[in-house]
Write a protein that holds these residues in place. Structure first.
Motif, PDB file in Angstrom:
ATOM      1  N   GLN A  20     -93.975  34.160  36.109  1.00 45.40           N
ATOM      2  CA  GLN A  20     -93.489  35.163  35.159  1.00 45.40           C
ATOM      3  C   GLN A  20     -93.255  36.497  35.851  1.00 45.40           C
ATOM      4  O   GLN A  20     -92.241  37.159  35.639  1.00 45.40           O
ATOM      5  CB  GLN A  20     -94.523  35.371  34.057  1.00 45.40           C
ATOM      6  CG  GLN A  20     -94.142  34.714  32.749  1.00 45.40           C
ATOM      7  CD  GLN A  20     -95.324  34.726  31.785  1.00 45.40           C
ATOM      8  OE1 GLN A  20     -96.147  35.640  31.805  1.00 45.40           O
ATOM      9  NE2 GLN A  20     -95.413  33.702  30.961  1.00 45.40           N
ATOM     10  N   TYR A  21     -94.231  36.896  36.658  1.00 43.17           N
ATOM     11  CA  TYR A  21     -94.136  38.183  37.366  1.00 43.17           C
ATOM     12  C   TYR A  21     -92.881  38.198  38.251  1.00 43.17           C
ATOM     13  O   TYR A  21     -92.106  39.148  38.244  1.00 43.17           O
ATOM     14  CB  TYR A  21     -95.393  38.418  38.217  1.00 43.17           C
ATOM     15  CG  TYR A  21     -95.434  39.790  38.829  1.00 43.17           C
ATOM     16  CD1 TYR A  21     -96.053  40.850  38.171  1.00 43.17           C
ATOM     17  CD2 TYR A  21     -94.806  40.046  40.053  1.00 43.17           C
ATOM     18  CE1 TYR A  21     -96.063  42.121  38.714  1.00 43.17           C
ATOM     19  CE2 TYR A  21     -94.809  41.325  40.607  1.00 43.17           C
ATOM     20  CZ  TYR A  21     -95.442  42.356  39.933  1.00 43.17           C
ATOM     21  OH  TYR A  21     -95.442  43.619  40.473  1.00 43.17           O
ATOM     22  N   GLU A  35     -89.660  38.270  36.184  1.00 47.67           N
ATOM     23  CA  GLU A  35     -89.531  39.568  35.523  1.00 47.67           C
ATOM     24  C   GLU A  35     -89.038  40.641  36.513  1.00 47.67           C
ATOM     25  O   GLU A  35     -88.196  41.463  36.163  1.00 47.67           O
ATOM     26  CB  GLU A  35     -90.910  39.952  34.954  1.00 47.67           C
ATOM     27  CG  GLU A  35     -90.930  41.140  34.024  1.00 47.67           C
ATOM     28  CD  GLU A  35     -90.058  40.934  32.801  1.00 47.67           C
ATOM     29  OE1 GLU A  35     -89.428  41.914  32.412  1.00 47.67           O
ATOM     30  OE2 GLU A  35     -89.982  39.798  32.255  1.00 47.67           O
ATOM     31  N   HIS A  36     -89.556  40.595  37.742  1.00 48.66           N
ATOM     32  CA  HIS A  36     -89.329  41.700  38.679  1.00 48.66           C
ATOM     33  C   HIS A  36     -88.122  41.507  39.600  1.00 48.66           C
ATOM     34  O   HIS A  36     -87.922  42.289  40.522  1.00 48.66           O
ATOM     35  CB  HIS A  36     -90.593  41.973  39.485  1.00 48.66           C
ATOM     36  CG  HIS A  36     -91.658  42.626  38.651  1.00 48.66           C
ATOM     37  ND1 HIS A  36     -92.474  41.922  37.802  1.00 48.66           N
ATOM     38  CD2 HIS A  36     -91.992  43.932  38.506  1.00 48.66           C
ATOM     39  CE1 HIS A  36     -93.288  42.752  37.182  1.00 48.66           C
ATOM     40  NE2 HIS A  36     -93.020  43.981  37.587  1.00 48.66           N
ATOM     41  N   LYS A  72     -85.126  41.065  38.041  1.00 50.17           N
ATOM     42  CA  LYS A  72     -84.043  41.163  37.061  1.00 50.17           C
ATOM     43  C   LYS A  72     -82.908  42.094  37.496  1.00 50.17           C
ATOM     44  O   LYS A  72     -81.768  41.888  37.099  1.00 50.17           O
ATOM     45  CB  LYS A  72     -84.588  41.602  35.697  1.00 50.17           C
ATOM     46  CG  LYS A  72     -85.219  40.439  34.944  1.00 50.17           C
ATOM     47  CD  LYS A  72     -85.610  40.802  33.524  1.00 50.17           C
ATOM     48  CE  LYS A  72     -86.069  39.563  32.764  1.00 50.17           C
ATOM     49  NZ  LYS A  72     -86.833  39.923  31.572  1.00 50.17           N
TER      50      LYS A  72
END
Ligand SMILES: *Cc1c(COP(=O)(O)O)cnc(C)c1O
Length: 360
Positions: free
Chosen positions: A272-273, A276-277, A279
């Motif tokens: 997830q991290y 997310e990072h 993007k």
């Protein structure tokens, strides 16, 4: 080849745990004795527990890579008369079908439309009379995860033997042989288990055990022999003793650290991290249904994906995973399995920003 400072993000081998591999330098012990048998039996109990296998399930431990376990499953669990269905969305699905063709199995191939994870199995209604279903829980080549709950339900309702290659989801994504009606489960050492390659395990539930071919056309992979010798914690042929000892340490380590719930939580948070990072970067998710174990990314600014993978090795000492075949210019993969930490992932994220010249 000095790889000690390298950060490895490939989906097999994956980053390993020093507390496990530091023991790999030990002398390999003799194995036809009670001490080794006890260790084998303990591995079996722990593995059955981690995948919530029903009572009286068994584990077959093969000294081979994952593909051998796929082939062994087909040889032992299907006959020449059986109708086999192979679900194909990429290279590993193709491999199951190829195994069937190699051994003259009657294999129907079903290719779901892109991004269909079979959460609705109506599309399989034409195949409800097949005897055996072959599926990869995650098609690792494109990071596409299937809905094992619905596939299991479909198999159970139609009395189909459900054979699941779970090699790239074990320990990172939910896997439950009982809940998901999995009859035969295939895993191997160099993915989520984070050991060197060389061990593959086939977990059989009681229904699968009942359905083993009495005389499969293979000596080395005859499950009947493994089950018989496995009752006393042994294998018919010399196993990868040192890997089995490392497997024992790794399984103990998992059990002592909160079990599979925690390994899944860890992989999920890192995946997830990461997703997310990145993007703000010219990278797009390739598949809609990605597992926690690995991310497939399409490069959207025209840079060649294989070139990017090369550049990362040269410039940042980071090993990403190139794709093969027609996707090799467009897609690459990043694994979140094993001992990849949040700090490793943060280093990768900042290197990706540096590479694309985009401030984080
Ligand atoms: C890695 C992998 C395998 C095993 O491949 P080997 O090279 O034989 O170890 C099989 N299926 C899937 C889905 C995989 O990701």
């Amino acid at each position: 080849m000095n790889t000690s400072q390298q950060l490895i993000f490939t989906p097999g081998p994956v980053k390993e745990f020093p507390e496990i591999y530091e023991h790999a330098a030990e002398q390999t012990p003799y194995f036809r004795n009670q001490q080794f048998s006890n260790l084998m039996l303990e591995n079996e109990r722990m593995l059955l527990d981690l995948v919530n296998a029903p009572a009286n399930s068994r584990v077959i431990t093969l000294t081979a890579s994952g593909t051998a376990a796929m082939e062994a499953a087909v040889l032992n669990m299907t006959s020449l008369k059986d109708n086999v269905l192979s679900i194909i969305t990429g290279g590993f699905g193709e491999r199951f079908a190829k195994i069937c063709h190699t051994h003259a199995r009657q294999c129907q191939e079903y290719r779901p439309v892109f991004n269909d994870n079979l959460s609705n199995t109506d599309v399989l209604s034409d195949y409800s009379d097949c005897d055996t279903l072959l599926i990869n829980a995650n098609e690792t080549s494109i990071c596409h995860q299937f809905d094992l709950n619905s596939v299991g339900r479909f198999s159970k309702e139609n009395n189909i033997l459900n054979i699941v290659d779970a090699i790239s989801v074990f320990l990172t994504d939910q896997l439950d042989m009982t809940e998901q009606n999995i009859d035969v489960l295939i895993i191997s050492s160099q993915k989520g288990i984070a050991l060197p390659p060389g061990l593959a395990m086939v977990v059989l539930n009681p229904k699968a055990i009942e359905n083993i071919e009495p005389n499969p056309a293979t000596l080395y992979f005859n499950f009947n022999d493994y089950l018989r010798d496995g009752e006393r914690g042994q294998t018919p042929y010399t196993p990868a003793v040192s890997l089995i000892i490392q497997l024992n340490r790794r399984l103990q380590h998992i059990v002592q650290n909160g079990g599979v719930t925690n390994t899944i939580k860890h992989a999920a948070s890192i995946a997830q991290y990461f997703r997310e990072h990145i993007k703000g970067l010219p990278l797009a998710h390739y598949s809609e249904h990605m597992p926690n174990s690995v991310t497939a990314l399409a490069v959207t600014n025209g840079i060649n994906a294989a070139q990017l993978v090369n550049d990362f090795q040269q410039r940042y000492n980071m090993v990403l995973c190139p794709n093969g075949g027609e996707l090799s210019d467009v897609v690459f993969r990043v694994s979140h399995m094993g001992n990849v930490t949040l700090d490793d992932t943060k280093s990768l994220i900042s290197s990706l920003h540096h590479y694309f010249g985009i401030t984080q």
